[in-house]
Design a protein around this motif. Structure first.
Motif, PDB file in Angstrom:
ATOM      1  N   GLN A  93       0.831  -1.208   0.000  1.00 34.72           N
ATOM      2  CA  GLN A  93       0.000   0.000   0.000  1.00 34.72           C
ATOM      3  C   GLN A  93       0.869   1.263   0.000  1.00 34.72           C
ATOM      4  N   ARG A  94       1.899   1.213   0.813  1.00 33.47           N
ATOM      5  CA  ARG A  94       2.788   2.369   0.899  1.00 33.47           C
ATOM      6  C   ARG A  94       3.525   2.612  -0.417  1.00 33.47           C
ATOM      7  N   ILE A  95       4.016   1.550  -1.018  1.00 32.48           N
ATOM      8  CA  ILE A  95       4.752   1.675  -2.276  1.00 32.48           C
ATOM      9  C   ILE A  95       3.833   2.127  -3.397  1.00 32.48           C
ATOM     10  N   SER A  96       2.614   1.643  -3.401  1.00 32.14           N
ATOM     11  CA  SER A  96       1.648   2.078  -4.417  1.00 32.14           C
ATOM     12  C   SER A  96       1.385   3.572  -4.294  1.00 32.14           C
ATOM     13  N   PHE A  97       1.256   4.025  -3.060  1.00 30.75           N
ATOM     14  CA  PHE A  97       1.044   5.462  -2.820  1.00 30.75           C
ATOM     15  C   PHE A  97       2.236   6.274  -3.312  1.00 30.75           C
ATOM     16  N   LEU A  98       3.435   5.775  -2.996  1.00 29.80           N
ATOM     17  CA  LEU A  98       4.637   6.493  -3.402  1.00 29.80           C
ATOM     18  C   LEU A  98       4.785   6.533  -4.916  1.00 29.80           C
ATOM     19  N   ARG A  99       4.384   5.459  -5.571  1.00 34.64           N
ATOM     20  CA  ARG A  99       4.442   5.448  -7.042  1.00 34.64           C
ATOM     21  C   ARG A  99       3.518   6.510  -7.611  1.00 34.64           C
ATOM     22  N   ASP A 100       2.341   6.670  -7.022  1.00 36.43           N
ATOM     23  CA  ASP A 100       1.399   7.693  -7.488  1.00 36.43           C
ATOM     24  C   ASP A 100       1.976   9.095  -7.262  1.00 36.43           C
ATOM     25  N   VAL A 101       2.628   9.275  -6.099  1.00 44.23           N
ATOM     26  CA  VAL A 101       3.250  10.567  -5.805  1.00 44.23           C
ATOM     27  C   VAL A 101       4.345  10.880  -6.819  1.00 44.23           C
ATOM     28  N   GLU A 102       5.161   9.860  -7.140  1.00 42.64           N
ATOM     29  CA  GLU A 102       6.236  10.063  -8.114  1.00 42.64           C
ATOM     30  C   GLU A 102       5.680  10.408  -9.487  1.00 42.64           C
ATOM     31  N   LYS A 103       4.590   9.751  -9.865  1.00 45.50           N
ATOM     32  CA  LYS A 103       3.959  10.063 -11.161  1.00 45.50           C
ATOM     33  C   LYS A 103       3.483  11.508 -11.194  1.00 45.50           C
ATOM     34  N   ASP A 104       2.875  11.960 -10.082  1.00 45.15           N
ATOM     35  CA  ASP A 104       2.394  13.345 -10.007  1.00 45.15           C
ATOM     36  C   ASP A 104       3.556  14.326 -10.103  1.00 45.15           C
ATOM     37  N   LYS A 105       4.670  13.982  -9.424  1.00 45.92           N
ATOM     38  CA  LYS A 105       5.841  14.859  -9.466  1.00 45.92           C
ATOM     39  C   LYS A 105       6.404  14.950 -10.881  1.00 45.92           C
ATOM     40  N   GLN A 106       6.492  13.817 -11.554  1.00 47.19           N
ATOM     41  CA  GLN A 106       7.015  13.807 -12.920  1.00 47.19           C
ATOM     42  C   GLN A 106       6.128  14.619 -13.855  1.00 47.19           C
ATOM     43  N   LEU A 107       4.807  14.499 -13.664  1.00 45.66           N
ATOM     44  CA  LEU A 107       3.870  15.245 -14.495  1.00 45.66           C
ATOM     45  C   LEU A 107       4.002  16.742 -14.225  1.00 45.66           C
ATOM     46  N   GLN A 108       4.113  17.086 -12.946  1.00 45.00           N
ATOM     47  CA  GLN A 108       4.268  18.493 -12.573  1.00 45.00           C
ATOM     48  C   GLN A 108       5.565  19.066 -13.143  1.00 45.00           C
ATOM     49  N   LYS A 109       6.633  18.266 -13.072  1.00 47.87           N
ATOM     50  CA  LYS A 109       7.918  18.702 -13.601  1.00 47.87           C
ATOM     51  C   LYS A 109       7.832  18.917 -15.112  1.00 47.87           C
ATOM     52  N   LYS A 110       7.140  17.999 -15.783  1.00 49.29           N
ATOM     53  CA  LYS A 110       6.973  18.108 -17.238  1.00 49.29           C
ATOM     54  C   LYS A 110       6.190  19.373 -17.598  1.00 49.29           C
ATOM     55  N   ASN A 111       5.113  19.624 -16.841  1.00 52.47           N
ATOM     56  CA  ASN A 111       4.288  20.809 -17.102  1.00 52.47           C
ATOM     57  C   ASN A 111       5.079  22.094 -16.839  1.00 52.47           C
ATOM     58  N   GLU A 112       5.904  22.060 -15.779  1.00 50.55           N
ATOM     59  CA  GLU A 112       6.670  23.258 -15.441  1.00 50.55           C
ATOM     60  C   GLU A 112       7.753  23.522 -16.480  1.00 50.55           C
ATOM     61  N   LYS A 113       8.363  22.469 -17.015  1.00 48.78           N
ATOM     62  CA  LYS A 113       9.354  22.655 -18.073  1.00 48.78           C
ATOM     63  C   LYS A 113       8.719  23.289 -19.305  1.00 48.78           C
ATOM     64  N   ALA A 114       7.489  22.863 -19.596  1.00 51.18           N
ATOM     65  CA  ALA A 114       6.772  23.453 -20.727  1.00 51.18           C
ATOM     66  C   ALA A 114       6.480  24.927 -20.457  1.00 51.18           C
ATOM     67  N   LEU A 115       6.145  25.235 -19.195  1.00 48.98           N
ATOM     68  CA  LEU A 115       5.874  26.619 -18.827  1.00 48.98           C
ATOM     69  C   LEU A 115       7.144  27.457 -18.918  1.00 48.98           C
ATOM     70  N   VAL A 116       8.264  26.880 -18.496  1.00 41.71           N
ATOM     71  CA  VAL A 116       9.547  27.585 -18.581  1.00 41.71           C
ATOM     72  C   VAL A 116       9.856  27.947 -20.027  1.00 41.71           C
ATOM     73  N   LYS A 117       9.688  26.985 -20.930  1.00 39.16           N
ATOM     74  CA  LYS A 117       9.945  27.237 -22.353  1.00 39.16           C
ATOM     75  C   LYS A 117       9.037  28.355 -22.866  1.00 39.16           C
ATOM     76  N   LYS A 118       7.789  28.308 -22.451  1.00 37.77           N
ATOM     77  CA  LYS A 118       6.842  29.335 -22.879  1.00 37.77           C
ATOM     78  C   LYS A 118       7.272  30.714 -22.374  1.00 37.77           C
ATOM     79  N   GLU A 119       7.712  30.777 -21.105  1.00 36.13           N
ATOM     80  CA  GLU A 119       8.113  32.058 -20.522  1.00 36.13           C
ATOM     81  C   GLU A 119       9.386  32.585 -21.185  1.00 36.13           C
ATOM     82  N   ILE A 120      10.319  31.697 -21.504  1.00 32.97           N
ATOM     83  CA  ILE A 120      11.555  32.118 -22.174  1.00 32.97           C
ATOM     84  C   ILE A 120      11.245  32.679 -23.558  1.00 32.97           C
ATOM     85  N   ASP A 121      10.356  32.009 -24.282  1.00 32.88           N
ATOM     86  CA  ASP A 121       9.948  32.495 -25.611  1.00 32.88           C
ATOM     87  C   ASP A 121       9.309  33.882 -25.504  1.00 32.88           C
TER      88      ASP A 121
END
Length: 449
Positions: A93-121
């Motif tokens: 249960q704990r590992i499943s929760f952590l996997r979901d947290v990691e997925k959310d972090k990766q998605l957030q990081k991906k979205n923020e990188k896209a935002l960074v590119k947009k802001e630089i442009d």
């Protein structure tokens, strides 16, 4: 003594899950609870030997006392299996929760990188827009629009990262260093980042742009044709930029919370400042000498020149009437600021006799000295100087302290001086200061002495 138990555990734990859990724990991604600690211990042993879990005596004893119900038999394999089954469920249960947290972090990081590119442009669009404007100084609206880039609250891009992203772009350098006034803070940050990154060639390229502004027609012009102030001159911008760079380096040297700059970095900063100073008027260049001299710890000639020029300015400030060219508001304000700044500089250079000489000249000018007289300068001085310098003045120049205390300065200012001398641990200066204070104030007013 609890005997060692060997048990096959591959039926109870997924090796991949436990290995992942151990990795997350080692990287401190999780903050372990007591339950987590045992999951990790089991996981670590399982990863090392996936077939058999063998607990040392003390480890098994802790395991039994922590996990096994009191009614269970510590030597019962069935009871141990039941506990391991429960442990497995919690781990999964704990590992499943952590996997979901990691997925959310990766998605957030991906979205923020896209935002960074947009802001630089967007930032570069504003830069190009500003460079296309006809006036030498880019409009304030465009500058403010560009500055928003350096204030973005992005976790993936700190202010230093933001500067590093654009620091080598000539269009950005031209925008800020050739076409912007009142942006000396950002310009200083650019130069400091170049020095920190050891990109000294780029730092010089930015300084050369500052020097280029000396050729602008309004380099020394402070007023428009109607005599109205039109903003900072390009000369002031150059001076403020270099002053900010040197001030930050000196702050880092004195700070307990920041890494001190290396000798090479200080040498480069002094070289960069030396490139600009010849293009400034003498009075403007003198405003930089306080910071410059304090960084030249091994430059006795530089420090001596600073002291000579400082005392010359102090004498002219204190003279009645002031010499031609030293009585206007601009000159008076410049020297007043330089005197206040010198308190810190002379302390840093450890020139106590020069500080005493400076204060003596001002004191001799009398109470009518304006806009800042001896008493007001002393108010500022005691708040700026170090504990060591305060003790020196009390011991070597008590007449200055007595003259100041006779004016009965505000209690909080005197408290600052008292606290400095107390913290110095020097008994004689402290007792002398106490005697002086009690001569002019009641015992009850300074009962804490």
């Amino acid at each position: 003594m609890v005997k060692t138990i060997k048990i096959n555990i591959s039926d109870y734990f997924d090796i991949e899950l436990t290995a992942m859990y151990k990795t997350l724990f080692d990287r401190k991604v999780i903050n372990p609870s007591d339950d987590d600690l045992w999951i990790v211990e089991v996981a670590a042993q399982l990863v090392d030997n996936p077939r058999v879990l063998e607990d040392p005596e003390e480890s098994l004893s802790y395991f039994i006392s922590t996990w096994l119900p009191k009614a269970c038999d510590p030597e019962s394999r069935q009871d141990l299996r039941n506990v391991l089954s429960t442990l497995k469920q919690r781990a999964e249960q704990r590992i499943s929760f952590l996997r979901d947290v990691e997925k959310d972090k990766q998605l957030q990081k991906k979205n923020e990188k896209a935002l960074v590119k947009k802001e630089i442009d967007s930032f570069f669009k504003v830069i190009n827009k500003g460079l296309s404007e006809k006036e030498i100084e880019i409009s304030r609206e465009t500058i403010e629009e560009a500055d928003k880039f350096f204030k973005l609250p992005l976790r993936e891009l700190s202010r230093e990262d933001q500067i590093d992203y654009v620091i080598n772009e000539d269009s950005v350098a031209d925008f800020y260093f050739l076409r912007c006034q009142r942006e000396y803070s950002i310009k200083a940050d650019f130069i400091l980042r170049c020095v920190k990154n050891k990109d000294f060639d780029r730092a010089e390229a930015l300084i050369k742009r500052i020097i280029h502004t000396a050729s602008y027609p309004d380099f020394y012009k402070m007023e428009d044709s109607n005599g109205h102030w039109k903003g900072y001159s390009w000369e002031s911008e150059a001076k403020n930029t270099i002053h900010s760079v040197m001030h930050e380096i000196r702050y880092q040297l004195q700070s307990k919370y920041k890494d001190s700059p290396s000798k090479d970095e200080i040498h480069v900063i002094l070289k960069l400042a030396g490139m600009v100073i010849p293009y400034l008027k003498k009075a403007t260049a003198q405003e930089l000498m306080s910071e410059y001299a304090s960084l030249c710890s091994d430059g006795e000639a530089t420090q001596q020149k600073y002291i000579i020029d400082l005392l010359d300015d102090v004498r002219k400030y204190a003279r009645k009437p002031r010499p031609r060219g030293y009585g206007n508001a601009q000159a008076v304000n410049r020297i007043s600021a330089a005197i206040i700044e010198s308190f810190r500089t002379l302390d840093h250079m450890w020139k106590p006799e020069v500080l005493a000489q400076e204060l003596t000249i001002i004191e001799a000018a009398g109470d009518g000295l304006s806009p800042i007289n001896f008493y007001r300068f002393m108010d500022r001085c005691v708040g700026i100087i170090s504990e060591k310098m305060a003790c020196y003045l009390i011991q070597s120049n008590p007449e200055l302290m007595q003259k100041w205390l006779m004016s009965k300065p505000m209690r909080h200012i005197v408290d600052v001086l008292v606290e400095k001398v107390r913290l110095s641990g020097e008994t004689i200066p402290y007792n002398n200061l106490r005697t002086m204070i009690l001569r002019y104030y009641s015992m009850q007013f300074f009962i804490h002495l």
